[in-house]
Scaffold this motif. Structure first.
Motif, short mmCIF file in Angstrom:
data_model
loop_
_atom_site.label_atom_id
_atom_site.label_comp_id
_atom_site.label_asym_id
_atom_site.label_seq_id
_atom_site.Cartn_x
_atom_site.Cartn_y
_atom_site.Cartn_z
N LEU A 290 24.38 -42.80 25.52
CA LEU A 290 23.77 -41.47 25.56
C LEU A 290 22.90 -41.31 26.79
CD1 LEU A 290 23.59 -38.84 24.02
CD2 LEU A 290 21.66 -39.77 22.75
N LEU A 291 22.15 -42.36 27.12
CA LEU A 291 21.29 -42.32 28.30
C LEU A 291 22.12 -42.17 29.57
CD1 LEU A 291 18.48 -42.53 29.55
CD2 LEU A 291 18.75 -45.02 29.55
N LEU A 292 23.22 -42.93 29.66
CA LEU A 292 24.08 -42.84 30.84
C LEU A 292 24.70 -41.45 30.97
CD1 LEU A 292 25.92 -46.29 30.70
CD2 LEU A 292 24.19 -45.57 32.35
N CYS A 293 25.11 -40.87 29.84
CA CYS A 293 25.66 -39.51 29.87
C CYS A 293 24.60 -38.52 30.33
CB CYS A 293 26.15 -39.11 28.47
SG CYS A 293 27.68 -39.93 28.00
N THR A 294 23.38 -38.68 29.84
CA THR A 294 22.29 -37.79 30.23
C THR A 294 22.02 -37.88 31.72
OG1 THR A 294 21.32 -38.09 28.04
CG2 THR A 294 19.90 -37.15 29.74
N VAL A 295 22.01 -39.10 32.25
CA VAL A 295 21.77 -39.30 33.69
C VAL A 295 22.87 -38.63 34.50
CG1 VAL A 295 21.73 -41.03 35.52
CG2 VAL A 295 20.45 -41.43 33.40
N ALA A 296 24.11 -38.77 34.05
CA ALA A 296 25.24 -38.22 34.80
C ALA A 296 25.27 -36.70 34.74
CB ALA A 296 26.56 -38.79 34.26
N VAL A 297 24.96 -36.13 33.58
CA VAL A 297 25.11 -34.68 33.39
C VAL A 297 23.89 -33.91 33.82
CG1 VAL A 297 25.55 -32.89 31.67
CG2 VAL A 297 26.73 -35.08 31.50
N LEU B 230 16.51 -26.21 30.06
CA LEU B 230 17.93 -26.51 30.19
C LEU B 230 18.70 -26.07 28.96
CD1 LEU B 230 20.09 -27.82 31.98
CD2 LEU B 230 19.60 -29.99 30.84
N VAL B 231 18.16 -26.35 27.78
CA VAL B 231 18.82 -25.92 26.54
C VAL B 231 18.93 -24.40 26.50
CG1 VAL B 231 18.58 -25.78 24.03
CG2 VAL B 231 18.21 -27.95 25.19
N GLU B 232 17.85 -23.72 26.89
CA GLU B 232 17.89 -22.25 26.90
C GLU B 232 18.99 -21.74 27.84
OE1 GLU B 232 15.32 -18.42 28.45
OE2 GLU B 232 14.69 -20.45 28.94
N ARG B 233 19.05 -22.31 29.04
CA ARG B 233 20.04 -21.86 30.02
C ARG B 233 21.46 -22.15 29.54
NH1 ARG B 233 22.54 -24.60 33.95
NH2 ARG B 233 21.03 -26.32 34.04
N LEU B 234 21.68 -23.36 29.00
CA LEU B 234 23.01 -23.70 28.52
C LEU B 234 23.40 -22.85 27.32
CD1 LEU B 234 22.88 -27.59 28.87
CD2 LEU B 234 24.32 -26.01 30.18
N ASN B 235 22.43 -22.52 26.47
CA ASN B 235 22.71 -21.61 25.35
C ASN B 235 23.23 -20.28 25.86
OD1 ASN B 235 22.44 -22.42 22.64
ND2 ASN B 235 20.24 -22.65 22.88
N GLU B 236 22.56 -19.74 26.87
CA GLU B 236 22.98 -18.45 27.44
C GLU B 236 24.35 -18.57 28.09
OE1 GLU B 236 19.98 -17.07 30.10
OE2 GLU B 236 18.55 -16.60 28.52
N ALA C 205 38.28 -24.52 28.42
CA ALA C 205 37.85 -25.80 28.98
C ALA C 205 36.39 -25.73 29.43
CB ALA C 205 38.75 -26.17 30.16
N ARG C 206 36.03 -24.62 30.08
CA ARG C 206 34.63 -24.44 30.50
C ARG C 206 33.70 -24.42 29.30
NH1 ARG C 206 31.80 -18.94 32.21
NH2 ARG C 206 29.78 -19.76 32.82
N ASN C 207 34.14 -23.77 28.23
CA ASN C 207 33.31 -23.70 27.02
C ASN C 207 33.11 -25.08 26.42
OD1 ASN C 207 31.75 -22.10 25.40
ND2 ASN C 207 33.42 -21.41 24.10
N ARG C 208 34.16 -25.89 26.41
CA ARG C 208 34.04 -27.25 25.86
C ARG C 208 33.05 -28.08 26.67
NH1 ARG C 208 39.65 -26.54 25.07
NH2 ARG C 208 40.13 -27.58 27.03
N ILE C 209 33.11 -27.95 28.01
CA ILE C 209 32.18 -28.68 28.87
C ILE C 209 30.75 -28.23 28.60
CG2 ILE C 209 31.46 -29.02 31.27
CD1 ILE C 209 34.45 -28.82 32.02
N LEU C 210 30.55 -26.91 28.49
CA LEU C 210 29.20 -26.38 28.21
C LEU C 210 28.68 -26.88 26.87
CD1 LEU C 210 29.53 -22.71 29.51
CD2 LEU C 210 27.95 -24.44 30.36
N GLN C 211 29.55 -26.89 25.86
CA GLN C 211 29.13 -27.35 24.54
C GLN C 211 28.73 -28.83 24.57
OE1 GLN C 211 28.46 -25.67 21.82
NE2 GLN C 211 29.09 -23.73 22.72
N THR C 212 29.48 -29.63 25.35
CA THR C 212 29.14 -31.05 25.48
C THR C 212 27.78 -31.21 26.16
OG1 THR C 212 31.47 -31.66 25.62
CG2 THR C 212 29.87 -33.26 26.45
N LYS C 213 27.57 -30.47 27.25
CA LYS C 213 26.29 -30.52 27.94
C LYS C 213 25.15 -30.06 27.02
CE LYS C 213 27.70 -29.94 32.77
NZ LYS C 213 27.51 -29.10 33.98
N LEU C 214 25.45 -29.00 26.25
CA LEU C 214 24.42 -28.46 25.36
C LEU C 214 24.02 -29.47 24.30
CD1 LEU C 214 22.70 -26.04 24.58
CD2 LEU C 214 24.66 -25.09 23.36
#
Length: 351
Positions: A13-20, A44-50, A174-183
């Motif tokens: 999880l830490l490595l994913c956080t660092v990368a994203v 960041l959560v607010e922006r990704l939510n939007e 695909a973009r939505n899936r990436i955003l959901q993962t980041k979120l």
């Protein structure tokens, strides 16, 4: 073995956080305070939510348009079948007419009687009816062929638009899936920061988020916009000694929490059974409480308006999962709560 698994999960999880999220990782690496890291996670959560909301809306719009183009293509396909059936029938009539011209006898088929113009049928009464009927049928065939050509072109264009929209839908999905993962990753960072603050019973101060773009016209609103009602006021459960003292709104971590009405913030606390919480006193003396938060965007003494974002939801304190615990109290103190649902309904807000 279990602790080893947890450790591997935490490292991943830490490595994913660092990368994203390099901005959060850089803040942590530079020795930024927990307040700064938490603040960046909240923003960041607010922006990704939007962004996720916009992406979902775009996908839905494109999906509906693709369905519309597909329906047009199917409609044109049915019309083409009808036109081709008509042409076949008219050709048969031409054959009958040709045979009748040789025999100078014979009738006109039911298809001709129903498909030809009235004026053409009237011409049949003359001695030269068959040649004129021949011409009328030939004209009908030509008209039908033109209709077939037009429908073929319209169908091809609709199918081409449908294929373009299908490709766009795939890209948006695909973009939505990436955003959901980041979120989800950002929510995890936000909640870990909130848990650390709650465990230390130290509130880190207000996080400065943007405010909702829609203007609130009603003096009272529901505390979160999209939700599922969970534990109700007075319900039983192992997590509270007697009846449940509020109404729970199941929402994801980081969901903006709104002041249900105008008032003044009288309490912002961290730790304890409610985790992070905000209490607001409204005109008339009633107070509302918002608990199990992940971040707070107001300070004690702040005046707030109806619909103003005051926090982000979470799962701090005695919580079984992400949700907002909402109470209405006669005083700011615990134990003076009343059922929030009829209280809101009396002010024109249905949940």
């Amino acid at each position: 073995m279990r602790s080893s698994h947890r450790s591997s999960l935490a490292v991943s999880l830490l490595l994913c956080t660092v990368a994203v999220f390099p901005e959060i990782s850089a803040a942590a690496a530079d020795g930024a305070s927990g307040v700064d890291v938490a603040s960046r996670a909240s923003v960041l959560v607010e922006r990704l939510n939007e962004d996720a909301t916009v992406a979902a809306r775009q996908y839905e719009t494109a999906r509906r348009e693709a369905e519309r183009q597909r329906s047009i293509a199917r409609r044109d396909e049915k019309l083409l079948v009808r036109e081709r059936t008509l042409i076949t029938a008219l050709r048969k009539d031409l054959g009958r007419i040709a045979r009748a011209q040789y025999r100078m006898s014979g009738g006109v088929s039911y298809t001709s009687q129903t498909l030809l113009l009235d004026s053409a049928r009237e011409l049949m009464q003359g001695h030269d009816a068959l040649p004129r009927l021949d011409l009328a049928v030939a004209n009908a065939v030509a008209r039908s062929r033109r209709a077939e050509t037009r429908l073929t072109g319209e169908q091809a264009r609709a199918l081409a638009r449908w294929r373009v929209l299908q490709k766009r839908n795939g890209d948006l999905a695909a973009r939505n899936r990436i955003l959901q993962t980041k979120l989800e990753l950002a929510r995890g960072v936000l909640q870990r920061q909130a848990d650390a603050a709650a465990a230390a019973r130290t509130c880190r101060g207000a996080v400065h988020l943007g405010q909702p773009r829609r203007k609130i016209r009603h003096p009272w609103v529901v505390p979160v916009e999209a939700y599922r009602l969970s534990a109700a006021f007075g319900s039983g459960g192992s997590h509270w000694a007697r009846g449940h003292t509020g109404q729970d709104f199941a929402v994801p971590i980081g969901t903006p929490v709104r002041a249900v009405g105008s008032g003044q913030v009288v309490r912002v606390t961290c730790g304890g059974a409610f985790g992070m919480e905000v209490v607001i006193r409204h005109p008339g003396g009633y107070c509302t409480q918002y608990a199990h938060l992940a971040a707070v965007t107001v300070d004690p003494g702040d005046r707030v308006a109806a619909g103003q974002w005051i926090a982000q939801s979470g799962t701090t304190g005695n919580s079984t999962g992400p949700h907002l615990h909402f109470e209405v109290r006669a005083t700011p103190e615990f134990g003076s709560g009343i059922d929030p649902v009829p209280w809101l309904a009396a002010r024109g807000v249905r949940v």
